[in-house]
Motif scaffolding. Structure first.
Motif, mmCIF file in Angstrom:
data_model
loop_
_atom_site.group_PDB
_atom_site.id
_atom_site.type_symbol
_atom_site.label_atom_id
_atom_site.label_comp_id
_atom_site.label_asym_id
_atom_site.label_seq_id
_atom_site.Cartn_x
_atom_site.Cartn_y
_atom_site.Cartn_z
ATOM 1 N N GLN A 114 0.825 -1.207 0.000
ATOM 2 C CA GLN A 114 0.000 0.000 0.000
ATOM 3 C C GLN A 114 0.862 1.260 0.000
ATOM 4 O OE1 GLN A 114 -2.310 -0.982 3.535
ATOM 5 N NE2 GLN A 114 -4.174 -1.130 2.312
ATOM 6 N N MET A 115 1.905 1.270 0.826
ATOM 7 C CA MET A 115 2.752 2.456 0.893
ATOM 8 C C MET A 115 3.532 2.659 -0.401
ATOM 9 S SD MET A 115 4.176 2.911 4.787
ATOM 10 C CE MET A 115 4.787 1.254 5.038
ATOM 11 N N MET A 116 3.934 1.576 -1.044
ATOM 12 C CA MET A 116 4.624 1.704 -2.334
ATOM 13 C C MET A 116 3.714 2.368 -3.360
ATOM 14 S SD MET A 116 6.908 -1.748 -2.794
ATOM 15 C CE MET A 116 7.469 -1.177 -4.389
ATOM 16 N N ARG A 117 2.466 1.927 -3.393
ATOM 17 C CA ARG A 117 1.517 2.526 -4.342
ATOM 18 C C ARG A 117 1.297 3.995 -4.028
ATOM 19 N NH1 ARG A 117 -3.019 -2.330 -4.344
ATOM 20 N NH2 ARG A 117 -1.929 -3.748 -5.796
ATOM 21 N N ASP A 118 1.203 4.316 -2.746
ATOM 22 C CA ASP A 118 1.016 5.716 -2.360
ATOM 23 C C ASP A 118 2.190 6.572 -2.821
ATOM 24 O OD1 ASP A 118 -1.370 5.095 -1.199
ATOM 25 O OD2 ASP A 118 -0.607 5.071 0.854
ATOM 26 N N LEU A 119 3.406 6.106 -2.540
ATOM 27 C CA LEU A 119 4.584 6.892 -2.878
ATOM 28 C C LEU A 119 4.739 7.050 -4.390
ATOM 29 C CD1 LEU A 119 7.004 5.449 -0.194
ATOM 30 C CD2 LEU A 119 6.277 7.832 -0.393
ATOM 31 N N GLU A 120 4.424 6.012 -5.133
ATOM 32 C CA GLU A 120 4.501 6.106 -6.592
ATOM 33 C C GLU A 120 3.437 7.057 -7.132
ATOM 34 O OE1 GLU A 120 4.036 2.063 -7.709
ATOM 35 O OE2 GLU A 120 6.099 1.493 -7.213
ATOM 36 N N GLY A 121 2.242 7.003 -6.545
ATOM 37 C CA GLY A 121 1.143 7.819 -7.045
ATOM 38 C C GLY A 121 1.169 9.259 -6.581
ATOM 39 N N PHE A 122 1.795 9.499 -5.408
ATOM 40 C CA PHE A 122 1.754 10.844 -4.830
ATOM 41 C C PHE A 122 3.023 11.640 -5.111
ATOM 42 C CE2 PHE A 122 -1.279 9.220 -1.255
ATOM 43 C CZ PHE A 122 -2.259 9.042 -2.222
ATOM 44 N N MET A 123 4.038 11.007 -5.707
ATOM 45 C CA MET A 123 5.264 11.728 -6.032
ATOM 46 C C MET A 123 4.953 12.865 -7.009
ATOM 47 S SD MET A 123 8.612 12.011 -5.716
ATOM 48 C CE MET A 123 9.419 10.480 -5.234
ATOM 49 N N GLY A 124 5.316 14.084 -6.635
ATOM 50 C CA GLY A 124 5.060 15.229 -7.504
ATOM 51 C C GLY A 124 3.857 16.044 -7.100
ATOM 52 N N LEU A 125 3.034 15.513 -6.190
ATOM 53 C CA LEU A 125 1.850 16.243 -5.763
ATOM 54 C C LEU A 125 2.172 17.127 -4.559
ATOM 55 C CD1 LEU A 125 -0.929 13.498 -6.031
ATOM 56 C CD2 LEU A 125 -0.050 15.042 -7.793
ATOM 57 N N THR A 126 1.243 18.008 -4.237
ATOM 58 C CA THR A 126 1.373 18.829 -3.040
ATOM 59 C C THR A 126 0.740 18.096 -1.863
ATOM 60 O OG1 THR A 126 -0.749 19.965 -3.327
ATOM 61 C CG2 THR A 126 1.163 20.891 -4.483
ATOM 62 N N PRO A 127 1.105 18.459 -0.634
ATOM 63 C CA PRO A 127 0.451 17.830 0.524
ATOM 64 C C PRO A 127 -1.063 17.983 0.499
ATOM 65 C CG PRO A 127 2.430 18.970 1.225
ATOM 66 C CD PRO A 127 2.232 19.328 -0.226
ATOM 67 N N ARG A 128 -1.559 19.127 0.020
ATOM 68 C CA ARG A 128 -3.010 19.320 -0.041
ATOM 69 C C ARG A 128 -3.644 18.333 -1.013
ATOM 70 N NH1 ARG A 128 -5.425 25.260 -0.887
ATOM 71 N NH2 ARG A 128 -4.482 25.408 1.173
ATOM 72 N N GLN A 129 -3.005 18.126 -2.163
ATOM 73 C CA GLN A 129 -3.547 17.169 -3.127
ATOM 74 C C GLN A 129 -3.521 15.759 -2.554
ATOM 75 O OE1 GLN A 129 -0.895 18.282 -6.428
ATOM 76 N NE2 GLN A 129 -2.699 18.790 -7.651
ATOM 77 N N THR A 130 -2.450 15.428 -1.865
ATOM 78 C CA THR A 130 -2.347 14.103 -1.266
ATOM 79 C C THR A 130 -3.435 13.890 -0.221
ATOM 80 O OG1 THR A 130 0.033 13.969 -1.654
ATOM 81 C CG2 THR A 130 -0.859 12.587 0.093
ATOM 82 N N GLN A 131 -3.702 14.904 0.576
ATOM 83 C CA GLN A 131 -4.759 14.791 1.582
ATOM 84 C C GLN A 131 -6.115 14.594 0.929
ATOM 85 O OE1 GLN A 131 -4.295 14.516 4.955
ATOM 86 N NE2 GLN A 131 -6.445 13.897 4.793
ATOM 87 N N ALA A 132 -6.334 15.281 -0.187
ATOM 88 C CA ALA A 132 -7.606 15.105 -0.911
ATOM 89 C C ALA A 132 -7.737 13.674 -1.425
ATOM 90 C CB ALA A 132 -7.679 16.092 -2.074
ATOM 91 N N LEU A 133 -6.637 13.090 -1.863
ATOM 92 C CA LEU A 133 -6.671 11.704 -2.330
ATOM 93 C C LEU A 133 -6.946 10.747 -1.177
ATOM 94 C CD1 LEU A 133 -3.717 11.702 -4.876
ATOM 95 C CD2 LEU A 133 -6.144 11.557 -5.398
ATOM 96 N N GLU A 134 -6.381 11.034 -0.018
ATOM 97 C CA GLU A 134 -6.643 10.193 1.155
ATOM 98 C C GLU A 134 -8.105 10.275 1.566
ATOM 99 O OE1 GLU A 134 -4.900 8.014 2.593
ATOM 100 O OE2 GLU A 134 -3.059 8.334 1.469
ATOM 101 N N THR A 135 -8.667 11.477 1.460
ATOM 102 C CA THR A 135 -10.085 11.638 1.775
ATOM 103 C C THR A 135 -10.934 10.845 0.790
ATOM 104 O OG1 THR A 135 -9.687 13.855 2.670
ATOM 105 C CG2 THR A 135 -11.954 13.320 2.031
ATOM 106 N N LEU A 136 -10.548 10.888 -0.488
ATOM 107 C CA LEU A 136 -11.261 10.107 -1.506
ATOM 108 C C LEU A 136 -11.150 8.616 -1.211
ATOM 109 C CD1 LEU A 136 -12.689 9.760 -4.256
ATOM 110 C CD2 LEU A 136 -10.416 9.820 -5.318
ATOM 111 N N ARG A 137 -9.953 8.171 -0.840
ATOM 112 C CA ARG A 137 -9.755 6.755 -0.546
ATOM 113 C C ARG A 137 -10.679 6.299 0.594
ATOM 114 N NH1 ARG A 137 -5.130 3.801 -1.235
ATOM 115 N NH2 ARG A 137 -3.804 5.667 -1.223
ATOM 116 N N GLN A 138 -10.749 7.112 1.641
ATOM 117 C CA GLN A 138 -11.575 6.741 2.785
ATOM 118 C C GLN A 138 -13.052 6.727 2.416
ATOM 119 O OE1 GLN A 138 -10.371 5.733 5.876
ATOM 120 N NE2 GLN A 138 -12.521 5.067 5.989
ATOM 121 N N ARG A 139 -13.482 7.712 1.619
ATOM 122 C CA ARG A 139 -14.886 7.777 1.221
ATOM 123 C C ARG A 139 -15.275 6.561 0.374
ATOM 124 N NH1 ARG A 139 -14.808 12.265 -1.250
ATOM 125 N NH2 ARG A 139 -15.051 11.620 -3.415
#
Length: 279
Positions: free
Chosen positions: A135-160
């Motif tokens: 899971q963490m590998m996928r996160d790091l590959e997918g979130f590389m290049g994004l801002t912390p705000r964008q990453t948080q939005a993705l985490e919110t989407l994941r939880q929803r």
């Protein structure tokens, strides 16, 4: 005009870094449970494929934009002055190159710092929540290049999506798709900001060059901050014209809510520019 080239540069940088992440080394680092080892894997990769590549290509693109912006401003400046001014803008003067190189270096450092802060945040969150190595590998590959705000939005989407009962595979696919859209938005924000910065830099350097060559009288130059007066005008830029109601001189900075600055942009995706008057 330069936006497509800048977009290609930054999209290539971010995607090449994502694609080049060494899976075996990253997996071992994550399995160790040591966040510093994970960063040791990713930081050199970002430096080699991110910072170094941008440093090779970005200065040339910014210099070209500065040159073209100055050349585009020449007819307007000539008509304002009432006669022909310097026929060509020489971008290769040391002072101009120093300004460009400083801007490029600052931008790259800023993007790099934000990228690595985001990586650290993803690592910390993954370890604190007990996510699996996969899971963490996928996160790091997918979130590389994004801002912390964008990453948080993705985490919110994941939880929803998880709360909605979607399978893990479905959630991961949706998050990855949104991650690609977020990366395109990040690239667009960088490109818009860099394009406007280089354009305003070109206009300013043209004035400086003609003053130093004796074509323009510096004491007669007044620069005025222009906003894009529409429904998207932001509260940071809105007061700047009134804060500088009399305009400013060539070497005088504009007073803004964010501090003194010689010319726009004032923030990411700022659309402001400067109008020059000869009084």
């Amino acid at each position: 005009a330069v936006a497509p080239e800048l977009a290609t540069l930054w999209a290539t940088v971010f995607n090449e870094v994502r694609d080049a992440i060494p899976e075996a080394a990253l997996r071992d680092a994550l399995a160790s449970g040591n966040p510093l080892l994970v960063e040791d894997v990713l930081a050199p990769l970002w430096h080699r494929l991110g910072e170094a590549q941008a440093q090779r290509v970005l200065p040339a693109l910014v210099r070209e934009t500065v040159q073209r912006a100055a050349e585009a401003m020449l007819p307007t400046l000539e008509s304002t002055v009432g006669g022909a001014i310097e026929a060509s803008f020489n971008v290769v003067v040391p002072e101009t190159l120093a300004v460009i190189d400083d801007y490029v270096g600052t931008q790259i450092r800023g993007i790099s710092d934000l990228t690595m802060r985001n990586v650290r945040s993803v690592i910390r969150q993954g370890f604190s929540e007990g996510r699996s190595v996969t899971q963490m590998m996928r996160d790091l590959e997918g979130f590389m290049g994004l801002t912390p705000r964008q990453t948080q939005a993705l985490e919110t989407l994941r939880q929803r999506l998880t709360d909605q009962g979607l399978s893990r595979a479905q959630v991961q696919q949706r998050v990855q798709e949104q991650s690609q859209r977020a990366l395109r938005q990040r690239v667009e924000a960088i490109v818009r900001t860099e394009s406007m910065a280089a354009t305003n830099m070109g206009n300013y350097q043209l004035l400086v060059q003609n003053v130093e060559q004796g074509t323009l009288n510096e004491n007669r130059i007044r620069r005025r901050w222009l906003v894009a007066a529409d429904e998207r005008l932001c509260p940071r830029c809105r007061p700047v014209p009134s804060m500088n109601a009399e305009g400013v001189g060539l070497r005088q900075p504009f007073t803004t809510p964010a501090g003194d600055t010689m010319y726009p942009p004032l923030h990411v995706q700022c659309r402001c520019t400067v109008n020059t008057e000869i009084v």
